[in-house]
Design an enzyme around this catalytic site. Structure first.
Site, PDB file in Angstrom:
ATOM      1  N   ASP A   1       0.876  -1.154   0.000  1.00 33.72           N
ATOM      2  CA  ASP A   1       0.000   0.000   0.000  1.00 33.72           C
ATOM      3  C   ASP A   1       0.929   1.223   0.000  1.00 33.72           C
ATOM      4  O   ASP A   1       2.126   1.120   0.292  1.00 33.72           O
ATOM      5  CB  ASP A   1      -0.932   0.000   1.219  1.00 33.72           C
TER       6      ASP A   1
HETATM    7  C1  BGC Z   1      -4.869   3.443   0.077  1.00 29.30           C
HETATM    8  C2  BGC Z   1      -4.986   2.422  -1.028  1.00 29.30           C
HETATM    9  C3  BGC Z   1      -4.873   3.102  -2.358  1.00 29.30           C
HETATM   10  C4  BGC Z   1      -3.564   3.868  -2.412  1.00 29.30           C
HETATM   11  C5  BGC Z   1      -3.372   4.607  -3.704  1.00 29.30           C
HETATM   12  C6  BGC Z   1      -3.632   4.303  -0.074  1.00 29.30           C
HETATM   13  O1  BGC Z   1      -3.657   5.359   0.813  1.00 29.30           O
HETATM   14  O2  BGC Z   1      -4.865   2.797   1.319  1.00 29.30           O
HETATM   15  O3  BGC Z   1      -6.210   1.752  -0.937  1.00 29.30           O
HETATM   16  O4  BGC Z   1      -4.954   2.170  -3.396  1.00 29.30           O
HETATM   17  O5  BGC Z   1      -3.545   4.823  -1.368  1.00 29.30           O
HETATM   18  O6  BGC Z   1      -4.273   5.638  -3.827  1.00 29.30           O
END
Ligand code: BGC
Length: 803
Positions: A318
């Site tokens: 993530d």
């Molecule tokens: C989120 C993810 C997301 C990523 C990219 C993160 O803060 O937890 O779910 O895909 O950002 O936007």
């Protein structure tokens, strides 16, 4: 005096100079670490064609010859090995991390502004950039681009929770196909979704992105979504693997959980998705599990995901997740997103001093190359930036309608003989399409309930509308929707309104029916709270009581529409209105979908993917959840030390969360503990009734075969969901009273029409995770196979013996 003045000026000058230096330093640091550190790795877009034996290929490395990896007739395996052997160690390491967060901010050389990450190109070999974009309810890219008049809006499909409420895997597959097609046509290669975390507690701010409190429903719906998206040649990233069930301190939170709860609840949905759809990628979550960051856990990412389940894709972090880049690669977390220069340096250092072996690097690079070779980018697909948004809007509307759940109906719906409808509550006019954060979508429009009802031919009561307009004019500032980054972190919640007795008198006199909309919004980075969120606010309570009383006194009905993303309290007020429709957040067509149900154009067939409890603390997880809410601190998320705190400084439910309830999540707890609930798991009404008969259960080899006949016994056409639970009444172990094993939804059945549906449940699915043996274990003996319309409405059951 003059001297004092001169000295003050000097001090001020120094402060300004220091501030400028710090500002420049800060800018330089951010730019060189997060935004622009890819200088010599710009994508090579000047690639010539080669024609051999009448076939045309791209001469990606420009050497005038056809390399194996350039030859699309070769297998993916051969092509991957060929690229790998041509790459330098530096190029391999470079591939293990993204190109920074610039693309997400629309900065620099990006083909798709707003794409939130990339797999970097390898220019020497002509390997292209791969673009990654959120998320579960539709694509999230920037809708406007500098110097262009046209827009790049995406379809806001219904939220994940609504999709699982359809219990219709075929329909979810259609939604996924449309979403995948939109990605394809906008130049996105991987969608960062679906979300498969379990609704452990109703307050998790991202529950709307996730499917259910049950792992089987999560797994079946998630796999349908993955198969739909990937049918378009677009990858998915199933997230957030695993046990990321709260937003508060998600980047540091250590989940203390038993192996059994992990296997049976938190991992199970992911396991089903991997086995049914083999997604291209999985996104590891921010949190730790039992002391180890998931993205650094070899046990989770290699032993379980790959060795136990045969996952063949890549794992990405993530965004900015985890701590130790070399440890992440070694654990099986192949790609670090969005990528920083610091990670790149750490990986090079580890490769040089041997703490990260070339074999470990090759393993991850192979997985990344496999994705690139499979991608449409590598096939040189020419995307046109013109997806069929109209066709996708129809799919959004149809799926939203099918996932809305009728919770109560005392002869109020479908609407009959009512022309003029009074809309009460702010959200009726300002419908919420979806939650906030990365799960948000930049859609062109949202159909409100007002518009939806007008489109369906109803009249909107002007007395009620006028009051809304006055309220809006009075609270101008609070009605301004946050945009851009601010929209991501601030759920838009316009101020609520109430009505005086005389206002209601006028409204009731001039209308035939009242509709109250209760709206809620939440999202990434924050968890919900009890006051004014789980519970109705004082204003809402007054509105509910006064509106119902005024309409009922005049012999007129009231319908409540819940435009929400997560569970709210219902027991204290549900007796007041005549009907309640749980509309969830239905995407950009939400208002039309609600009108389809209220008008009777569509017979509701949604069922609850979670329990609505009587009290919040009926949830076994309630004693171990950050109930005070709060929002994410971005600076802390990106810059705070990941150093382990001393034990005595750790704060409960922030630094760590004890999953003391174990496997007792949702109905597994409520039903086993025999607690009253407001609405049980799997519940949902229809405008017709269904009768179940002829249950037949047999055991053949390693499978339980179930058939059952369902008949539409009412007077309107409709669909029904059949839920199959199993129970082991004489169990020797501690296990839930019943567990969902499979389900299906019928096609629309006409009055009196019957259909026989069949199910196959592998016997192994009855196993529990034995902590002593550290493996799945099957209890022999009698099991009760139960078919019903909710976890509390078992209509037929039959015992089978498993030897
Ligand atoms: C989120 C993810 C997301 C990523 C990219 C993160 O803060 O937890 O779910 O895909 O950002 O936007």
């Amino acid at each position: 005096m003059k001297k004092v003045f001169r000295n003050s000026l000097r001090v001020l000058g120094i402060i300004i100079l220091l501030a400028v230096i710090a500002g420049l330093g800060g800018y330089w640091y951010i730019n060189s670490t997060f935004l622009s550190f890819e200088k010599s790795y710009a994508e090579n877009i000047d690639i010539k064609e080669l024609t051999i034996d009448g076939y045309t290929f791209l001469d990606r490395d420009g050497d005038g010859k056809l390399d194996i990896y350039e030859d699309h007739r070769k297998s993916t395996y051969e092509r991957v090995e060929n690229v790998l052997h041509q790459m330098t160690l530096e190029e391999k390491i470079h591939l293990l991390k993204g190109s920074g967060i610039a693309s997400a901010m629309g900065i620099g050389n990006t083909a798709v502004p707003g794409a939130v990450g990339t797999i970097v190109p390898t220019p020497r070999l002509g390997i292209p950039t791969i673009y990654l974009s959120d998320g579960p309810a539709g694509l999230r890219i920037q809708p406007k681009r500098e110097g262009e008049d046209r827009t790049y809006y995406c379809t806001a499909f219904p939220i994940g929770t609504l999709l699982s409420s359809t219990w219709n895997t075929e329909l979810v597959n259609v939604v996924g196909t449309a979403m995948g097609n939109e990605a394809l046509e906008y130049g996105i290669d991987v969608i960062l979704g679906p979300g498969a975390n379990i609704h452990r507690h109703p307050f998790c701010g991202r529950n709307f992105e996730y499917y259910s409190e049950d792992p089987v429903l999560t797994g079946f719906i998630g796999a349908a979504m993955v198969n739909g998206i990937e049918s378009q040649g677009i990858g998915t990233s199933v997230k957030h693997f695993v046990a990321n069930n709260q937003e508060i301190d998600r980047n540091f939170n250590d989940v203390i959980v038993s192996d059994r709860a992990m296997r049976e609840i938190y991992l199970k949905g992911f396991e089903i998705i991997v086995k049914k759809s083999q997604p291209w990628t999985i996104m590891s979550s921010y949190n730790k599990v039992n002391g180890i960051y998931v993205s650094e856990s070899k046990d989770l990412l290699t032993n379980i995901l790959r060795d136990d389940w045969n996952f063949e894709g890549l794992v990405m972090t993530d965004w900015f997740g985890g701590n130790n880049a070399p440890a992440q690669i070694a654990a099986g977390n192949d790609l670090l997103e969005p990528g920083t220069k610091k990670q790149w340096k750490a990986l090079k250092k580890a490769a040089n001093n041997g703490t990260l072996s070339e074999e470990e690097i090759n393993t991850s690079v192979r997985r990344i190359l496999k994705l690139i070779i499979q991608s449409k980018k590598m096939q040189n697909y020419q995307y046109g930036n013109n997806p069929n948004l109209e066709a996708h809007a129809k799919i959004a509307r149809q799926s939203a309608t099918e996932g809305m759940i009728l919770l109560k109906n005392e002869h109020a719906l479908p609407i009959q003989n009512a022309k003029n409808i009074a809309l009460l509550g702010v959200t009726s006019y300002d419908f919420i399409a979806g939650g906030t954060g990365s799960g948000d979508v930049n859609e062109a429009y949202t159909v409100s309930l007002e518009e939806g009802l007008k489109n369906a031919g109803f009249e909107i009561n002007q007395a009620a509308k006028k009051l809304f307009k006055t309220h809006k004019a009075k609270h101008k500032e609070e009605f301004i929707k946050p945009e851009g980054f601010s929209a991501m972190t601030n759920p838009y919640i316009p101020p609520r309104m109430t009505y005086t007795e005389s206002e209601l008198k006028e409204i009731v006199a001039s209308s035939d029916l009242g509709i109250i909309t209760i709206g809620r919004n939440s999202g990434e980075g924050g968890d919900r709270v009890e006051k004014d969120d789980f519970l109705l606010s004082k204003t809402e309570q007054n509105m509910m009581a006064n509106v119902c009383k005024a309409f009922h006194t005049a012999g007129k009905k009231v319908v409540v529409v819940m435009n929400i993303g997560g569970v709210i309290e219902t027991v204290s007020w549900k007796s007041k209105p005549d009907a309640i429709l749980l509309a969830w957040q239905g995407g950009q067509e939400g208002g039309n979908s609600v009108a389809d149900i209220l008008s009777g154009k569509v017979n509701p067939s949604g069922k609850l993917p979670m329990t609505f409890p009587v009290n919040l603390n009926d949830h076994a997880s309630n004693t171990n959840f950050p109930l005070e809410g709060g929002t994410m601190d971005i600076m802390k998320m990106m810059f705070a030390s990941r150093k382990e705190k001393p034990e005595n400084e750790k704060v409960k439910n922030k630094d760590y969360t004890n999953y003391e309830e174990g496997i007792y999540v949702g109905y597994r707890h409520f039903d086993t503990a025999e607690l009253d609930v407001s609405y049980p798991f799997g519940f949902g009404l229809s405008y017709t009734t269904f009768n179940l008969s002829n249950l037949n259960v047999t055991v053949q080899n390693d499978t339980i075969k179930v058939t059952v006949t369902v008949t539409n016994s009412g007077s309107l056409a409709g669909k029904e969901v059949l839920q199959v639970y199993t129970s082991k009444p004489d169990t020797k172990i501690d296990r839930p009273l019943k567990e969902l094993r499979t389900f299906t939804k019928t096609k629309s059945l006409k009055p009196d029409e019957a259909t026989t549906v069949s199910f196959q449940i592998p016997i192994s699915e009855l196993s529990y995770w034995s902590e002593e043996a550290s493996q799945w274990s099957l209890e022999k003996g009698f099991y009760s196979i139960q078919v019903g319309a909710s976890s509390r409405d078992i209509r037929l059951s039959m015992d089978v013996e498993i030897n």
